[in-house]
Design a protein around this motif. Structure first.
Motif, PDB file in Angstrom:
ATOM      1  N   UNK A 130      36.452  35.845  39.056  1.00  0.00           N
ATOM      2  CA  UNK A 130      37.534  36.248  38.880  1.00  0.00           C
ATOM      3  C   UNK A 130      37.939  36.274  40.099  1.00  0.00           C
ATOM      4  N   UNK A 131      37.634  35.948  41.471  1.00  0.00           N
ATOM      5  CA  UNK A 131      38.544  36.511  42.535  1.00  0.00           C
ATOM      6  C   UNK A 131      39.280  35.376  42.367  1.00  0.00           C
ATOM      7  N   UNK A 132      38.711  34.212  41.975  1.00  0.00           N
ATOM      8  CA  UNK A 132      39.400  32.439  42.724  1.00  0.00           C
ATOM      9  C   UNK A 132      40.878  33.593  41.741  1.00  0.00           C
ATOM     10  N   UNK A 133      39.926  33.209  40.025  1.00  0.00           N
ATOM     11  CA  UNK A 133      41.310  33.870  38.779  1.00  0.00           C
ATOM     12  C   UNK A 133      43.245  34.455  39.631  1.00  0.00           C
ATOM     13  N   UNK A 134      42.414  35.664  40.240  1.00  0.00           N
ATOM     14  CA  UNK A 134      43.025  36.446  40.265  1.00  0.00           C
ATOM     15  C   UNK A 134      44.462  36.312  41.632  1.00  0.00           C
ATOM     16  N   UNK A 135      43.553  34.965  42.242  1.00  0.00           N
ATOM     17  CA  UNK A 135      43.720  34.463  43.485  1.00  0.00           C
ATOM     18  C   UNK A 135      44.896  33.454  43.424  1.00  0.00           C
ATOM     19  N   UNK A 136      44.660  32.855  42.095  1.00  0.00           N
ATOM     20  CA  UNK A 136      45.071  31.789  41.747  1.00  0.00           C
ATOM     21  C   UNK A 136      46.295  32.286  40.781  1.00  0.00           C
ATOM     22  N   UNK A 137      46.572  34.148  39.584  1.00  0.00           N
ATOM     23  CA  UNK A 137      47.671  34.069  39.599  1.00  0.00           C
ATOM     24  C   UNK A 137      48.717  35.142  40.432  1.00  0.00           C
ATOM     25  N   UNK A 138      47.998  35.092  42.067  1.00  0.00           N
ATOM     26  CA  UNK A 138      49.601  35.739  42.549  1.00  0.00           C
ATOM     27  C   UNK A 138      49.696  34.684  43.161  1.00  0.00           C
ATOM     28  N   UNK A 139      49.077  33.403  43.323  1.00  0.00           N
ATOM     29  CA  UNK A 139      50.246  32.540  43.889  1.00  0.00           C
ATOM     30  C   UNK A 139      51.192  31.408  42.742  1.00  0.00           C
TER      31      UNK A 139
END
Length: 461
Positions: free
Chosen positions: A84-93
């Motif tokens: 989820x952390x990785x997905x949130x980072x990717x969504x922010x980018x």
């Protein structure tokens, strides 16, 4: 104030199930760092489980949490919180139109990241975002991305590694428009067969470049051509920086001073004369890479020059602080966060330029140097002598070989730890002296810095 994330945006980004309607203004995975209105992500690690600290996060003001277990309170339920952390980072980018710069290197990446942020923030005040502290690994990078507001104009992200393949994954998450390699040095050499292999691992940063992106490579490095070869398949533009004739971004003239330097730099699209507010040859090099990045993302070079003049050292990375003493004060140079052979030499060279009554060096062991550790530590003998160090405190088992080599040339003491290092300074520091504290973070020399800055030391007669 525009919310950083809403609960529905978070749930959509991470593929989770929202329980409660909330908005957040920050993101953290350490419950001790949670502030009012933040999102807490309960990561499961080898040593501990973040779910144990959910109640503490709520108590500290968390507006919501990401969890994989049942909890009371507003939350997003997911199968795996790290995913989820990785997905949130990717969504922010994915949602930002900001120009993104990635920074890596064996030395200088945190200072370069911070200085570049200041340059871009001066171009558009409030429009720049960067990773904080040294959040540059597989958890720190996605966290820093997740914290980036959607409306940013610029983002600056530090990326680190100690094994091959790590940077490739990080840079594909960051997707920089500009990628900088500051320098290559034998840091983490325990995990690499050669310095060339370290260069290859650092060169992975170019794999995530956006189409047409810019690679910025150290011209004076023996690994320059290796880094250029790594960049060529991914970069639309490759710029080199350095002091050597032929660099794309070159310091044509450098007037060095005790507290910095006046530099005239040639850039691909012009020339700039500016002042650097921190001493050391390494800062001249770092500043050239920074200016290249500013130009590549369309920033204001004149404003960047002003920002470089106003730079101050970071805690643990060159911060200059007074040591209060009876009858005056001494200078404390705090380099306690990290050390490798290259950064040790550079910092000792800077110490040599200090106008000081006596020069005192508290040097902690350099970690993760593998089979060459003794040779690297012995290699500091000549830089210490050239720096005209009057008294050296050598801390940690790895420093024993250096103590033996220095014994007949420099007054020194070899001690096991930070507490003993502080004891060895009792009665040794006087007004007008300069004290350098540098070592790998694992040596805990920040405690020595804190004690000296607080005046918890007896002045010399």
């Amino acid at each position: 104030m525009i919310a950083l994330w809403t609960s529905s945006e978070i749930a959509r980004a991470v593929g989770g199930e929202a329980h409660g309607d909330f908005t957040v203004n920050g993101v953290a995975f350490d419950s001790r760092e949670v502030g009012e209105g933040d999102l807490f992500i309960a990561l499961k690690g080898e040593a501990t489980d973040g779910h144990k600290f959910v109640e503490g996060a709520y108590a500290n003001g968390a507006a919501g949490v990401i969890i994989s277990e049942e909890v009371e309170g507003p939350h997003i339920r997911v199968a795996d919180t790290m995913d989820a952390l990785n997905a949130l980072g990717a969504a922010s980018r994915g949602r930002t139109e900001a120009r993104i710069v990635g920074v890596t290197g064996s030395v200088g990446k945190t200072g370069t990241k911070e200085a570049l942020f200041q340059c871009l923030d001066r171009t558009l005040p409030g429009g720049a975002h960067r990773s904080v502290k040294s959040y540059n690994n597989h958890t720190g990078v996605p966290l820093s991305l997740a914290r980036m507001p959607a409306y940013c104009d610029y983002g600056v992200f530090e990326m680190g590694m100690n094994h091959a393949g790590e940077l490739a994954a990080l840079t594909r998450l960051v997707r920089p428009h500009v990628a900088i390699v500051t320098a290559i040095a034998p840091a983490h050499s325990e995990f690499f067969e050669s310095e060339a292999a370290i260069a290859d691992a650092k060169g992975e940063i170019f794999q995530g470049l956006e189409p047409g992106g810019t690679a910025i490579v150290p011209f004076d490095s023996p690994h320059r051509d290796r880094l250029i070869a790594a960049a060529e398949p991914h970069a639309g533009t490759i710029w080199t920086f350095g002091l050597g004739e032929g660099a794309d971004i070159r310091a044509r003239e450098v007037a060095r001073e005790r507290t910095g330097a006046l530099v005239t730099a040639e850039l691909p699209e012009g020339e700039l004369t500016f002042t650097i507010g921190l001493p050391g040859e390494h800062w001249v090099s770092n500043a050239l890479a920074i200016l290249g990045a500013v130009e590549a993302v369309g920033g204001d070079l004149a404003q960047a020059g002003l920002a470089l003049a106003e730079m101050a050292g970071l805690p643990g990375r060159g911060e200059r602080r007074p040591i209060p003493l009876d009858g005056g004060e001494a200078l404390l140079v705090d380099e306690s966060y990290n050390a490798n052979p290259t950064s040790m030499r550079a910092t000792l060279a800077t110490l040599a330029q200090e106008d000081a009554g006596r020069r005192i060096a508290v040097l902690g062991a350099m970690k993760e140097l593998g089979e060459q550790s003794d040779d690297f530590h012995l290699g500091l003998a000549e830089p210490i002598r050239e720096a005209k160090v009057d008294y050296a405190v050598l801390v940690g088992d790895e420093m024993k070989v250096l103590a033996g080599a220095l014994h007949n040339w420099v007054e020194c003491v070899h001690v096991p730890d930070a507490a003993a290092a502080l004891e060895s300074l009792e009665g040794r520091i006087g007004p007008g002296d300069a004290v350098l504290v540098k070592g790998s973070n694992a040596m805990g020399l920040a405690a020595v810095v804190d004690a000296l800055a607080a005046g918890k030391i007896t002045c010399s007669n």
